[in-house]
Write an enzyme that holds these catalytic residues in place. Structure first.
Site, PDB file in Angstrom:
ATOM      1  N   GLY A 185       1.259  -1.305  -0.256  1.00  0.00           N
ATOM      2  CA  GLY A 185      -0.308   0.366   0.178  1.00  0.00           C
ATOM      3  C   GLY A 185       0.718   1.242   0.080  1.00  0.00           C
ATOM      4  O   GLY A 185       0.558   2.444   0.608  1.00  0.00           O
ATOM      5  N   SER A 199      12.881  -2.407   3.426  1.00  0.00           N
ATOM      6  CA  SER A 199      11.764  -1.453   4.465  1.00  0.00           C
ATOM      7  C   SER A 199      12.376   0.341   4.203  1.00  0.00           C
ATOM      8  O   SER A 199      12.942   1.144   4.506  1.00  0.00           O
ATOM      9  CB  SER A 199      12.192  -1.599   5.762  1.00  0.00           C
ATOM     10  N   THR A 249       9.425   4.131   1.156  1.00  0.00           N
ATOM     11  CA  THR A 249       8.435   5.413   1.759  1.00  0.00           C
ATOM     12  C   THR A 249      10.077   6.504   2.583  1.00  0.00           C
ATOM     13  O   THR A 249       9.885   7.514   2.438  1.00  0.00           O
ATOM     14  CB  THR A 249       8.231   5.040   3.364  1.00  0.00           C
ATOM     15  N   ALA A 302       8.942   9.779   9.000  1.00  0.00           N
ATOM     16  CA  ALA A 302       8.849   8.417   8.958  1.00  0.00           C
ATOM     17  C   ALA A 302      10.182   8.017   8.378  1.00  0.00           C
ATOM     18  O   ALA A 302      10.827   7.625   7.995  1.00  0.00           O
ATOM     19  CB  ALA A 302       8.048   7.636   7.143  1.00  0.00           C
ATOM     20  N   LYS A 303       9.756   5.977   9.027  1.00  0.00           N
ATOM     21  CA  LYS A 303      10.672   4.691   8.522  1.00  0.00           C
ATOM     22  C   LYS A 303       9.803   4.018   8.026  1.00  0.00           C
ATOM     23  O   LYS A 303       9.035   4.043   8.499  1.00  0.00           O
ATOM     24  CB  LYS A 303      11.872   5.284   9.482  1.00  0.00           C
ATOM     25  N   GLY A 304      11.383   3.276   7.130  1.00  0.00           N
ATOM     26  CA  GLY A 304      10.151   2.270   7.173  1.00  0.00           C
ATOM     27  C   GLY A 304       9.860   1.191   8.059  1.00  0.00           C
ATOM     28  O   GLY A 304      10.445   0.681   8.817  1.00  0.00           O
ATOM     29  N   VAL A 305       8.848   0.226   7.571  1.00  0.00           N
ATOM     30  CA  VAL A 305       8.016  -0.225   8.490  1.00  0.00           C
ATOM     31  C   VAL A 305       7.653  -1.499   8.551  1.00  0.00           C
ATOM     32  O   VAL A 305       6.694  -2.565   9.446  1.00  0.00           O
ATOM     33  CB  VAL A 305       6.298   0.584   8.741  1.00  0.00           C
ATOM     34  N   GLU A 332       9.612  -5.137   7.803  1.00  0.00           N
ATOM     35  CA  GLU A 332      10.753  -5.753   7.922  1.00  0.00           C
ATOM     36  C   GLU A 332      10.424  -5.964   8.873  1.00  0.00           C
ATOM     37  O   GLU A 332      10.406  -6.657   9.516  1.00  0.00           O
ATOM     38  CB  GLU A 332      11.747  -5.575   6.686  1.00  0.00           C
TER      39      GLU A 332
END
Lengths: 753, 753
Positions: free
Chosen positions: B480, B519, B522, B705-708, B710
């Site tokens: 998404g 990840s 974003t 924001a950071k990768g979520v 993995e």
């Protein structure tokens, strides 16, 4: 490479037949559409019987106006099939959609259209008369000037309402100074009436559109169009869709010349939206002539005066343009602006009148309105020079617009090379020795110009990991424009041209750009490409600076490498730098650039022509013996392509001058709707054309380039007419100058229409 | 809107089945391909008899390795069909291409593959032994670490060559400090051996690619892939094409989780290039299990010591990873880096060993290598806490990495929220009351982390003439991500989200962007989108400033309008401003922006888990009663989606922990290659998951924001194993912790493999 002649990148595939046009595109589950054209020029639409057509095996639907999911819009796009009134013979009244082209064709012939005859209005003068019958009784869907204005016209001036005829659709007036006084004070006044024919753009590839609806509801359109974003906007408006739900891909064009804008798209899109299957429409040649959007017939009255020394005093005139049955589109306002030529006028008063008739809806054709306008004004200037015993070039040089002057629209002209074009011909042997020709031969001179269009445009340049550069724009494939983009990007970025490629993106992913038309693609998109390439080059230098630990300003790009100035031994290949960027963990931003432009200063194009003809007094035949064109092209990025434009424009001008005319019967039936009957010039009718490149750089154009597509066509009929005057002492006032018309003039008989 | 939960934009179409996956794409003249899979795990390929297959009506070709137009490349892509040696049972040896899927399937069963049996190597320990038989006798096409490194691993460290076994493909060592001294000085040392299974990504949509060759020679590929540009690069290299002659469109993904990178593409592309017709391949579920690229089995030996107060002293270990028959791809190096956990170690010595066996070629799966690594280190830390009588969270808090520390790779960590995740669980009732549970129940804690990948990315934001904004990137539709782009662009530009849309462009026209994986979408693309939107906003303000004659800095964007600060009455709607731009003669540049990024600082993600289990001593069954995850997400752009990632990652971790295992027979035949046999967690096996969002903003991420994607999966097996230890006083060392294995442990019997 800029300035040297190279082969066209797209030439090979086109010559070999490998280019995939819309008509060649494979599509799964494709349906084929065929329009049913009205037989009457003017009629009330009573009923459409589709039973027989629907019974043809393979026929999926026969759509009529009421079936289409129309939501708004204006002009022809809002009325792709006739509503309750037929306004020209050839107007689409129904659309047959079938599994095969053959079934669609068979069924189209079986659609029975029941009509009530109404009196057609076919002649411009008759249409203008007080008490003329109306060419259209019912309200039309709206008015849209965009297609006309897309070709560079600033309509400006004041508007005057109404008229005595029910057929006057628009009336505009451009006026400044005291024209009555100017003409009264002039030492000599000339005047004339000029009539020009409907002329088809005669592109080889007909109007073609393939449309389908994606599962997310997006209307996807691949079309032979000059303007992907314009088509998107038009279809969104016509069918009430958000623009993001319409995606348009401009397909390779097999010729367009101004005529490919929203003619086939609404039909294919309406069918796809209705039937939810891919639908393609490819006009037949007869449908092209009957239902395309050719250049309209015009009627120009012009009167101009000058002082004994040749100084122009004033110009007055009226340009009546045929707007066909829909009345939504015309080029007469543009033509009016051009009817004054590229000259300084102390006073002018010019009126444009758009008239509704029962002819096809007109469109733009290479320099819309310009050939008729130049035919009128340049003929009269030739007469003036003759009357005042002045050299035709000297007369024009005395009055021609130069940088700093203001045009008829009041805008200051930043650059124009008209003077330089004239100067280039002044010493040409054909001109110098024009009075030493055999009996029956003559040389004519004329000057044409084109203001040049403006429209915002953007481009992306991106270096791939293998060190090749891709230019992305939404510009349609017109006139080999890809080659100009390659030249600009290669020079601005610093790669050989063979490592640069152009991609035409669709409206969903490509940056914005205007219509390919108005001789503005190189001038607007080209500038955006240049900026994008420059930005990408900056990124390249940043990467190289970081890798070499040398300041970017101490680096140069050459021979596919980046190297420290003065120490070429430390060079790094661009492909090697690229490989460091496009990788997991890469520490450099992509070597890409985005550039956009909104040019606000025009760079008008000008072209002067010398035509050498022989007139056969027995038959009226005009034989072209030689033709010279001197055109200001700003800077020829690729002289081979620019000369191609000059040759092509001149050839099309010869068609206007001598051959082309969409005639009709008294009932409004089109005559000669095939290439066997409609006479475009054949090779034996086009003489050797000597193309002289004049380069007056456009300050805002990429490398000084300006648009070159439209200027060459403008003054060809005028030059030939002036040559005919020199050869045979007659002044043709009607285009085309067919043998019958010339013979009649030679006999001092009334002009044959 | 940022920070509030909203519905997924793409949810509706996916739930309704309206999303068009590659398998749904219509294509004219489409051929269907079906691979013929090897039956032997290891064999010499003697001959392939295709006569019977070719006789099946509708079969167009049966391709073998020699038929493919291979030009280079490396790894699996360079050897899409077996050459002279079969190295796993399931390796594609031929490709049947037919007019229908049914014909292709029928014919594939008739291809007769003649082989000579060779001894298979199936067990990691046996493969490592001195004098082990070789899993591959012939030279392989090359080595390619890109798919592994695409998931965030910096391999770093030193390399040591060779080994006693012919099957050691790679060996890497990460070493710093004096580990011997550290362990000798430690007050307590724990050690263990951990074995984890082959696990399939179990995406719902199988590997799917549609490929054809355009008339200009461009290979066009629509694929269910995570990385359009990576596929382009891979195919260009494999087939020796310039990148510009390969155009890849990332299609909507029906799940990928790391596994969709260049598995199906070379097969479909090779067939399309050979047959010059569109070819689609869609793996069957059995082909997925037999010939996909699942996560490899691993064997981890770890030894770590600490002082009495819990201060960690040193860690030593070896991670052996299965590289399957091609040996070209492994995740053991990454796993080795992760085996030290997110902790400070005064000394470490960790070795990665990649081993060739006769198993399928492995690939990446959500946090590749992390669940096994966390299983090992977090189990040992749990033992250590027990042995030193320390609170498990307190032990970890004492050693956990914080901003300013350096990771195992020596890089300074700019931000990490692991401490905050632990702190969030410290007061959780499940943790506080973990010693008050009934007999047979236990709560386990574990901490996982993911370094986060980095790769350059770019984006375009363009405002349409109707005032809607389109974001264009090449990012594949993962998790998404469209929703994140919409949120970022809407906030940065100043439009409501419903007026923003995302387009996934193809490699020909979209700006560059890396693989959707690691990840990092974003964090990298998202930042590029933010910049592009900001630049577009600047252009909007310039247009408004010019129209309103007010300086841009005195304007604000809100409610779909631009208005002078303090005088909202003079506001202009964004759509009205847009209409002034995208028009012939428009004097403003397009309201568009381009943004790019090359993040150089990682923003690691961390997640701490509490698992509450009951162990049935009679059956060995582990029942999950509750699960809590506290994850540092930087900033939750849309908490609903972030929680979805946390739920999904936890559920997949439960599969790793308890259920999933691609078993094989002693001959190397895959066992259970359907979803009826391969056990992914069903809803009754996944307890309520409490998702706690911890927000430690990433300074370089969009809006923090950071990768979520993995982090949530990493420590699930470890948390469950630690819960099992608390519940039943056993220490499982093998994943999955099946009832049989747990029962055996409970009986103090040898571990069942």
């Amino acid at each position: 490479m800029i300035g040297t002649a190279r082969r066209r990148r797209d030439g090979d595939a086109k010559v070999r037949g490998a280019t995939r046009y819309v008509g060649d595109m494979p599509a799964h589950g494709l349906l084929h559409a065929r329009p049913v054209l009205a037989a009457d020029a003017h009629a009330r639409l009573l009923a459409i019987d589709t039973d027989a057509a629907l019974a043809v095996p393979g026929v999926v639907a026969v759509l009529t106006h009421a079936d289409l999911p129309l939501a708004g819009g204006s002009g022809r796009a809002a009325e792709p099939l006739a509503r309750e009134e037929i306004v020209w013979a050839g107007q689409p009244v129904a659309l047959v959609v079938a599994e095969t082209e053959a079934a669609a064709g068979d069924a189209a012939a079986l659609v029975d259209v029941d009509t009530e005859w109404l009196e057609p209005v076919l002649d411009l003068e008759a249409a203008l008369a007080d008490g003329a019958p109306a060419a259209r009784l019912t309200e039309r869907a709206g008015e849209d000037e965009s297609a006309a204005s897309a070709h560079g016209g600033s309509e400006g001036g004041t508007e005057a309402a109404g008229g005595g005829s029910p057929n006057v659709a628009t009336r505009q007036r451009l006026q400044r100074g005291d024209v009555d006084a100017g003409l009264a004070a002039a030492d000599h006044v000339v005047r004339g009436r000029f009539r020009t024919s409907w002329v088809h753009q005669a592109y080889l590839e007909p109007q073609s559109t393939l449309a389908w609806v994606d599962p997310d509801g997006t209307l996807v359109v691949h079309s032979s169009t000059q303007g992907a974003f314009m088509v998107r906007q038009g279809l969104a408006s016509t069918f009430g869709l958000p623009m993001e739900r319409v995606r348009v891909q401009a397909a390779p064009l097999g010729g367009a010349f101004g005529g490919k804008l929203m003619i086939a798209e609404p039909l294919a899109a309406a069918a796809a939206l209705t039937l939810r299957r891919p639908v393609r429409i490819v006009f037949s040649r007869t449908e092209e002539f009957a239902a395309g959007n050719p250049a309209p017939g015009q009627l120009i009255d012009l009167e101009l005066g000058a002082m004994r020394d040749g100084a122009l005093a004033a110009i007055r005139g009226r340009v009546v343009g045929d707007r066909g049955g829909l009345g939504d589109m015309g080029v007469e306002a543009l033509s009016t602006l051009l009817a004054a030529g590229p000259y300084r006028w102390p006073a002018h008063d010019l009126t444009a009148v758009g008239v509704t008739t029962n002819r096809v809806s007109p469109g733009a054709y290479r320099a819309p309105g310009a050939p008729p306008a130049a035919f009128a004004v340049e003929t009269l200037l030739d007469e003036l020079a003759q009357a005042l015993d002045l050299d035709p070039i000297a007369l024009r040089l005395k009055n021609v617009l130069v940088a700093g002057d203001r045009g008829l629209d009041g805008q200051e002209i930043k650059v124009i090379g008209a003077r330089e074009c004239l100067a280039r011909l002044e010493k040409h042997p054909l001109y110098v020795k024009r009075d030493e020709l055999p009996e029956g031969e003559g040389v004519g001179l004329a000057l044409g110009f084109w203001p040049g269009g403006l429209e915002p445009a953007a481009a992306i340049c991106k270096l791939d990991a293998d060190g090749r550069l891709t230019v992305v724009t939404a510009a349609a494939d017109m006139s080999g424009i890809e080659n100009a983009f390659i030249a600009i990007a290669a020079a601005a970025f610093g790669l050989p041209e063979e490592r640069v490629r152009v991609t035409t993106g669709d409206t969903g992913s490509a940056p914005y750009g205007g219509v390919a038309g108005g001789s503005k693609v190189t001038y607007t998109y080209g500038r955006a490409v240049e900026r994008a390439a420059e930005q990408a080059r900056e990124r390249l230098l940043d990467v190289a600076a970081s890798e070499l630990e040398i300041a970017p300003e101490d680096l140069e790009v050459a021979d596919g490498e980046v190297r420290p100035v003065g120490t070429p031994g430390r060079a790094i290949a661009i492909a090697d730098l690229a490989a460091k960027v496009y990788t997991f963990g890469g520490r450099h931003r992509p070597i890409e650039g985005y550039g956009s432009t909104a040019q606000v200063s025009r760079a008008p194009g000008a072209a002067a022509h010398l035509s050498h003809v022989r007139v056969d007094r027995e038959t009226g035949e005009i034989r072209l013996l030689a033709h010279v064109i001197a055109q200001d092209v700003g800077k020829a990025l690729n002289p081979a392509l620019v000369e191609g434009q000059m040759h092509g424009g001149t050839a099309q001008g010869i068609g206007w001058a001598l051959l082309e005319e969409l005639g009709h019967t008294d009932e409004g039936q089109l005559q000669g709707a095939t290439f066997a009957e409609y006479a475009v010039p054949s090779t034996d009718q086009v003489p050797e054309i000597e193309a002289l490149l004049v380069e007056v750089p456009a300050p805002d154009g990429p490398f000084g380039a300006k648009g070159v597509g439209e200027p060459p066509v403008c003054a060809v009929p005028a030059a030939i007419a002036n040559a005919v005057a020199a050869a045979a002492e007659i002044r043709p006032g009607v285009l085309p100058m067919t043998s019958a018309r010339v013979w009649a003039l030679l006999q001092n008989a009334p002009v044959v229409r």
